[in-house]
Design a protein around this motif. Structure first.
Motif: not given
Length: 312
Positions: A113-122, A168-173, A175-176, A207-210
């Motif tokens: 493992v070279i690097d890691s990060e928790a990507i947090t969303f508010f 759904k808006p949270k999942r959209d955000f 995944l974007n 999941l198609i768009k990504i």
């Protein structure tokens, strides 16, 4: 051959301390979650990977997990066979209201493992009376090295579908945001693995768009699209079969010049980890059904992809 796996392990919590009062809420939210049930759960999860090893000849070199609460449960898990302390842990405590996180286990003999990060969303809560925000589970990002090649691993457990899918808006955000990061990595010619419980099926729009770049070029492959079309499911909701658990791979894994070349994908639905109840035949043998303790593994089957391993 090498494997990469993802598994939603259904509420892996430490045992609850004894409540002072019978009506006191528990930390886990599970009924009678004691030391005996916790140890049985750990054994069951480790046994899943023992079965996977028996079937494939190897343990996964990396394992994405979701619904784990804290680092200690992971430390207890990797003590057991077949891991035997040979697996490292990447984990961060998230701000999720239920205190469940995602994590990465990796074979220390094969992966660095070279690097890691928790990507947090508010997410802002619109309320005239208060300035407040909502949080969800982090997306875990890890940059690892395998046989001299860089692999970027994203592990997600996206907000659940409930109450007319208000999440759904949270999942959209989310995944974007992940899509933007993946685009940058793919442009740098680095391997990418995106896995998790997406709370969406492979044929859902997000999941198609990504899978595509800004110019409609293919940047990721999702081998679980084919599995879903043939009615292979990792979890169930009432009578509906769902394939929320998926592993997507950058196009670079389909190149003959790489050390790991994609072979195929599977839902690991062994009879040994399936329901004992004839009414639920072919479904995961879960730990709880509502508040009723069943003593099973998880309400999800694990998924994995096989790679042909080439010497560089």
């Amino acid at each position: 051959m090498e494997l990469f796996s993802f598994y939603n392990v259904e509420n892996l919590f430490l045992p609850d301390p004894k409540p002072m009062h019978r009506l006191d809420p528990t930390r886990s939210g599970l009924r009678s979650w004691d030391e005996r049930r916790y140890k049985n759960k750990l054994f069951k999860i480790s046994h899943v990977f023992q079965l996977m090893k028996e079937e494939n000849g190897v343990l996964p070199l990396m394992i994405g997990l979701s619904e784990v609460s804290g680092r200690k449960v992971l430390e207890d898990l990797v003590e057991l066979e077949p891991f035997n302390k040979n697996y490292g842990i990447v984990h961060y405590n998230s701000m999720d209201e239920r205190k469940v996180d995602v994590a990465l286990l990796y074979d220390k003999a094969k992966v660095e493992v070279i690097d890691s990060e928790a990507i947090t969303f508010f997410f802002e809560i619109v309320d005239k009376n208060t300035e407040n925000y909502d949080t969800t589970r982090d997306v875990l990002y890890s940059k690892v090295k395998y046989k001299g090649e860089i692999i970027n691993v994203f592990i997600a457990h996206l907000p659940s579908k409930r109450e007319k899918d208000i999440n759904k808006p949270k999942r959209d955000f989310i995944l974007n945001e992940i899509h933007t990061r993946i685009l940058n990595l793919v442009e740098s010619k680095e391997h990418v693995v995106l896995c998790g419980d997406f709370n969406e099926n492979p044929d859902d729009e997000n999941l198609i768009k990504i899978l595509y770049g800004n110019n409609h070029e293919k940047i990721l492959e999702n081998p679980f699209q084919q599995l879903f079309s043939t009615r292979r499911y990792s979890t169930f909701h009432y009578s509906s079969g769902l394939l929320f658990d998926q592993i997507m791979l950058s196009e670079s894994f389909f190149n003959d010049n790489t050390s790991l070349s994609f072979q195929n994908a599977e839902v690991f639905s062994s009879e040994k980890i399936s329901s004992r109840d004839r009414k639920f035949e072919g479904r995961p043998f879960r730990t709880y059904a509502g508040t009723r303790y069943l003593g099973g593994y998880s309400d999800h089957f694990p998924v994995f992809v096989r790679f042909i391993c080439k010497t560089q």
